[in-house]
Design a protein around this motif. Structure first.
Motif, PDB file in Angstrom:
ATOM      1  N   CYS A  98     -21.730   8.740   7.240  1.00  0.00           N
ATOM      2  CA  CYS A  98     -21.023   8.226   6.070  1.00  0.00           C
ATOM      3  C   CYS A  98     -19.562   7.940   6.393  1.00  0.00           C
ATOM      4  O   CYS A  98     -18.865   8.769   6.990  1.00  0.00           O
ATOM      5  CB  CYS A  98     -21.112   9.243   4.944  1.00  0.00           C
ATOM      6  N   CYS A 107     -17.734   6.211   3.728  1.00  0.00           N
ATOM      7  CA  CYS A 107     -17.079   6.131   2.411  1.00  0.00           C
ATOM      8  C   CYS A 107     -16.686   7.514   1.906  1.00  0.00           C
ATOM      9  O   CYS A 107     -15.883   7.630   0.987  1.00  0.00           O
ATOM     10  CB  CYS A 107     -17.976   5.410   1.410  1.00  0.00           C
ATOM     11  N   HIS A 114     -22.404   4.178  -0.730  1.00  0.00           N
ATOM     12  CA  HIS A 114     -21.369   3.160  -0.480  1.00  0.00           C
ATOM     13  C   HIS A 114     -21.705   1.828  -1.154  1.00  0.00           C
ATOM     14  O   HIS A 114     -20.817   1.037  -1.439  1.00  0.00           O
ATOM     15  CB  HIS A 114     -21.155   2.949   1.026  1.00  0.00           C
TER      16      HIS A 114
HETATM   17  S1  FES Z   1     -21.085   5.086   4.013  1.00  0.00           S
HETATM   18 FE1  FES Z   1     -20.932   6.698   2.540  1.00  0.00          FE
HETATM   19  S2  FES Z   1     -22.901   6.733   1.597  1.00  0.00           S
HETATM   20 FE2  FES Z   1     -23.031   5.114   3.057  1.00  0.00          FE
END
Ligand code: FES
Length: 79
Positions: A61, A63, A76
């Protein structure tokens, strides 16, 4: 409660070897997606440690809003 900084709105696709890693939870690290100690400035955040037993490709991840830290769960797409 402070919100983490969104480092980017798509996950990091990364091939990792077996070992221990620390995923950046605050979003301020300059070594994304890994911790570089920058969370100490924001205070509320701690890196998420995870350990791998074999080499594999992951989507970590970026975000910082995932509910499945450190892995992307698709959150995201709603940012
Ligand atoms: S980059 Fe954070 S949930 Fe996909």
């Amino acid at each position: 409660m402070a919100e983490p900084t969104v480092s980017q709105k798509s996950p990091y696709q990364i091939k990792l070897k077996a070992g221990k890693y620390f995923w950046c939870a605050c979003g301020e690290s300059k070594a994304q997606p890994f911790c570089d100690g920058s969370h100490k400035v924001k205070g509320e955040f701690r890196p998420v440690a995870f350990e791998l037993t074999e080499e594999k490709t992951f989507w970590l991840c970026a975000c910082k809003k995932t509910s499945n830290k450190p892995y992307c769960d698709g959150t995201h797409k709603n940012l």
